[in-house]
Design an enzyme around this catalytic site. Structure first.
Site, mmCIF file in Angstrom:
data_model
loop_
_atom_site.group_PDB
_atom_site.id
_atom_site.type_symbol
_atom_site.label_atom_id
_atom_site.label_comp_id
_atom_site.label_asym_id
_atom_site.label_seq_id
_atom_site.Cartn_x
_atom_site.Cartn_y
_atom_site.Cartn_z
ATOM 1 C CB CYS B 83 -0.825 0.010 1.244
ATOM 2 S SG CYS B 83 -1.870 -1.352 1.443
ATOM 3 C CG HIS B 327 -6.320 2.041 0.035
ATOM 4 N ND1 HIS B 327 -5.141 2.839 -0.336
ATOM 5 C CD2 HIS B 327 -5.868 0.618 0.670
ATOM 6 C CE1 HIS B 327 -4.104 1.846 -0.135
ATOM 7 N NE2 HIS B 327 -4.571 0.950 0.657
#
Lengths: 102, 384
Positions: B83, B327
């Site tokens: 991430c 996201h």
């Protein structure tokens, strides 16, 4: 699918942890599982601390509701991880089972 | 440090079934170049942040893929750090310009996740963790759930405290036209939402999203640009179980303390920041590990709305954060930079922080194995 070569290569690290005692440092109940574990959900996963200070993330098995807390004593056991893969190899690995502690 | 962001653009984030990764990338990069007043020929390198294209889409070699699609000549590379892929790509862009080997570069963060079943995405995301974590049946929410449980046990925070993070970020997203979820929610909504991995519930968790974001970084200052005052990457153990602490992410502490040193400022100087709220507990930990709040006090401070627009503290996640803006993994770290740049340039519309001079971005990979912190400063007159 876990490669049979990898399963074979990791066998010795599995056997060296069998039977060790530890304490639950944190835990969760997995309700939305990964595909490979769908048949087991919901299941608890615990972060266990061992006497030598190391920790491992392990699935908790043979548990009762009272065991789901920080401080529960566990013993490492060898259990089947998932169903056998296409090549017929059954992956075994480490899980944690609550024990009355020694 | 002598690098500047002179162009920034983010696409809509969400479940964008009719928009391909190529189109997302074009929107972001063409938008950033236009913002910079730059032609494609002025770009010497492109850095692409992405995590899942290989595992989910079977497509690797993304440097070449997007250089081709965007018709950009020059060095092209994909950067991956789970991430933190986007933040790491920004860092690479900074390193390229600071080295003097490249004068002007584009950083693109892009991710396409919603083409696939959630189970397949969840499995791919666990590529961010260790083998043992995967074998234990832990999911990504499961790992952060164990951090949440440890934090609650140690500091007495409650699920209501954590819910305040999501409520704040949805409020901010209601003012962000690009956000995935623009609907405001309440603490009760969070508490009633479906359990994912106890104690985390659906509304404690950031979603699966598509989107892209791009910035242009160059060595020459401009009044229309923002100075990069710090760019730091730190790593910690891959697996959560090997960390020193279960109530803090050391990688965040290491990256931010070096970033403050590099920028010559401290947490109290930061006016606005975008932090990595993959789960509500992650924002709580970030507040403490970045030095904004003392250990064990951030949860209650967030619940008191100190970090909300108009609050008494630093403005946190005006974009809506990972939770409400969305996201798309590789895009997030770059989107965070775009939001902070917009804040510092006074372009944040109704989300605008007053007198924003210094901004910070915080991007994390996995359960805390990688942390990337950037500090940005508004252009000072007389800068060359």
């Amino acid at each position: 699918m876990i490669s049979p070569v990898k399963i074979w290569r990791n066998q010795s690290s599995i056997t060296s942890y069998r039977g060790r005692h530890g304490v639950v440092e944190s835990w969760t109940m997995i309700r939305v599982p990964l595909g490979t574990y769908a048949h087991l959900a919901p299941y608890p996963v615990v972060l266990v601390k061992f006497e030598d200070g190391t920790r491992k993330s392990l699935q908790l098995v043979d548990w009762k509701k009272e065991d789901l807390k920080i401080g529960t004593r566990i013993q490492v056991v060898i259990r089947r991880i998932t169903e056998s893969n296409d090549e017929g190899v059954i992956p075994y690995g480490l899980k944690a089972k609550p024990c009355d502690g020694k | 440090m002598k690098s500047f962001v002179i162009g920034a653009k983010t696409t809509k984030f969400g479940e964008l079934w009719s928009t391909s990764p190529r189109t997302l990338a074009k929107q972001a990069v063409q938008g950033a170049l236009k913002d910079a007043g730059l032609k494609k020929s002025g770009v010497h390198a492109i850095y692409v942040g992405n995590m899942l294209s290989g595992m989910l889409g079977g497509q690797e070699h993304l440097g070449a893929f997007f250089a081709d699609e965007l018709n950009i000549a020059g060095a092209a590379t994909k950067i991956e750090g789970a991430c933190a892929s986007g933040g790491l790509a920004v860092h690479q862009g900074v390193v390229a310009v600071e080295s003097g080997l490249y004068d002007t570069v584009v950083v693109l963060g892009v991710e396409k996740m919603t083409d696939h079943k959630p189970e397949a995405v969840a499995l791919a995301l666990m590529g961010a963790g260790s083998d043992q974590e995967r074998l234990s049946g832990a999911t990504f929410p499961g790992l952060y759930a164990m951090l949440a449980r440890a934090y609650m046990e140690t500091y007495g925070a409650t699920e209501e405290d954590f819910a305040a993070v999501s409520v704040k970020n949805h409020f901010h997203a209601s003012m962000n036209p690009l956000a995935q979820f623009r609907r405001e929610i309440t603490v009760q909504d969070v508490l009633r939402s479906a359990k994912i991995a106890d104690p985390l519930k659906l509304l404690d968790c950031s979603p699966i999203s598509d989107g892209a974001s791009a910035v242009v970084i160059t060595s020459k200052a401009s009044p229309a640009g923002v100075r990069i005052a710090a760019s730091v990457v730190a790593t910690d153990t891959l697996a959560l179980c090997d960390r020193g602490s279960l109530t803090s992410l050391q990688a965040t502490k290491d990256a931010s303390s070096r970033a403050y040193e590099q920028a010559g400022c401290g947490p109290s100087d930061v006016d606005v920041c975008e932090v990595h709220d993959c789960f509500s507990i992650a924002e709580v930990l970030a507040m403490e590990d970045l030095g904004f709040y003392k250990k064990g006090t951030a949860a209650k401070a967030i619940a008191r709305q100190e970090t909300r627009l108009g609050g008494s503290g630093v403005l946190v996640n005006s974009s809506g954060g990972l939770k409400a803006c969305g996201h798309p993994v590789g895009a997030t770290g770059v989107k965070q930079v775009v939001e902070v740049v917009d804040q510092l340039l006074g372009r944040a519309g109704s989300r605008q922080q007053t007198n924003a001079h210094i901004g910070l971005t915080h991007n994390v990979g996995g359960s805390g194995a990688t942390a990337v912190v950037h500090v940005f400063e508004r252009y000072q007159k007389g800068e060359s």
